[in-house]
Design an enzyme around this catalytic site. Structure first.
Site: not given
Ligand SMILES: CSC[C@H]1O[C@H](OP(=O)(O)O)[C@H](O)[C@@H]1O
Length: 364
Positions: A90, A54-55, A243, A253
């Site tokens: 990442r 999560g960003a 993201d 995203n």
């Molecule tokens: C609140 S940011 C969440 C955002 O991050 C996720 O990516 P990942 O699970 O690969 O880190 C996803 O894109 C979410 O929308």
């Protein structure tokens, strides 16, 4: 948010262990495991392996990683090495670069002897600020949900669709897309959340875990069911996270977000993005052209992880031997498909005018 009645953040500093603690999200939703993050390699592994994800959470984690780097060696050279090492984990989520740049800007002017303590204090600030930013996003998004609820018969649920996990475990707390949901639930508004599975890592099993823990009604659906539900009037609004959002409001995203936005646009369903200001990339306008999208490798898509009937977490191959997988991890939704951006300061148009008016102090 709460896990079996106990409040948790997704990361926290353990002063006794003098180390960062995280929830290792690879084992959710079936097992709740926490771990200490002790070495710089541990920090990189935690981000690369999506133990934290999560960003905003990636950004906060990197800030604590920089603090560790300063305790190890507070020199300019080591700060630069740590910046590169952590940024290469990442880089799509802009919060990672944002947090590392904020640390570097704050620490470089300091005497080296002061950097370690200052870096840890800054990491705490970044984590605490994230919680408040997301709480404010929730209050601003609540207004949208209240407007929908006001047009419904009493008790009829507001039906929201979300994609990927932009929940409290994608941030330090509250989440971004889920924060309006938690605030609406806490305000007594009936909700039903359509939760896209979000292949290939199925992050919305995490959202299901979150919502279930908070008592919010939800249904786990395939990624491809959202358009059908919108066609049949089953979705009042879509809210996703992001993201990286560009200065003109293009939204990068999780892969599949763009398809949800197309379906929402085609069916007249409002499509909102919960956007904390550290997730704005002011250096980029055209997200489709200028945000590099990394392929995360074929194993994530040719295998799936879950709990078997013996209660063991395992992964199984879903494709024939020899079949190759393509796995772009994110996509970009052009601003024309975005109804609005829910920020900590209010809701604005997905446009350069909208974002610069909301954040004149940040837009440069
Ligand atoms: C609140 S940011 C969440 C955002 O991050 C996720 O990516 P990942 O699970 O690969 O880190 C996803 O894109 C979410 O929308």
């Amino acid at each position: 948010m709460k896990v079996d009645g106990t409040h948790y953040r997704s990361l926290w500093w353990d002063a006794k262990k003098d180390a960062l603690q995280i929830i290792d999200q690879r084992w959710l939703p079936h097992e709740f495991r926490t771990q200490s993050v002790v070495t710089l390699q541990d920090f990189a592994d935690a981000i690369i392996q999506m133990r934290v994800r999560g960003a905003p959470l990636i950004g906060a984690t990197a800030a604590y990683g920089m603090a560790l780097a300063m305790f190890i060696d507070p020199s300019d050279a080591h700060m630069a090495q740590a910046w590169e090492f952590l940024h290469n984990t990442r880089p799509t989520a802009i919060n990672l670069r944002w947090a590392l740049n904020r640390c570097q800007t704050a620490l470089l002017p300091l005497p080296v002897a002061d950097r370690a303590g200052a870096a840890l204090a800054l990491a705490h600030d970044i984590a605490n600020e994230d919680v408040e930013i997301n709480r404010q996003i929730g209050l601003n998004g609540l207004n949208l949900i209240q407007d929908i609820a006001a047009k419904k018969p009493s008790g009829e649920p507001v039906r929201l669709l979300t994609h990927c996990n932009a929940g409290w475990i994608a941030t330090v707390d509250w989440g971004t897309a889920t924060s309006p949901m938690y605030h609406a639930h806490n305000a007594g508004i009936a909700l039903h959340i359509w939760v896209d599975e979000t292949r290939p890592r199925n992050q919305d099993a995490l959202t299901s875990w979150e919502l279930g823990s908070h008592g919010i009604a939800h249904t786990y659906i395939t990624d491809n069911a959202g358009g059908h539900l919108m066609q049949h009037g089953q979705v009042d609004m879509v809210i996703t996270g992001t993201d990286r959002t560009t200065r003109r409001g293009d939204v990068c995203n999780k892969i599949g977000t763009y398809l949800k936005a197309l379906a929402a646009h085609d069916n007249g369903v409002p499509f909102y993005v919960a956007l904390p200001s550290p997730t704005i990339d002011w250096t980029v306008a055209d997200g489709v052209a200028d945000i590099p999208i990394k392929d995360r490798g074929e194993r994530e898509i040719t295998y799936v992880m879950g709990r078997n009937n013996a209660g063991q977490i395992t992964e199984v191959q879903v494709t024939p031997d020899g079949t190759h997988g393509g796995n772009p991890a994110f996509d970009v939704t052009p601003n024309r498909l975005v109804s609005g951006l829910i920020t900590e300061r209010g809701i604005c148009d997905a446009s350069e005018a909208g974002l610069t008016a909301m954040f004149p102090d940040l837009s440069g």
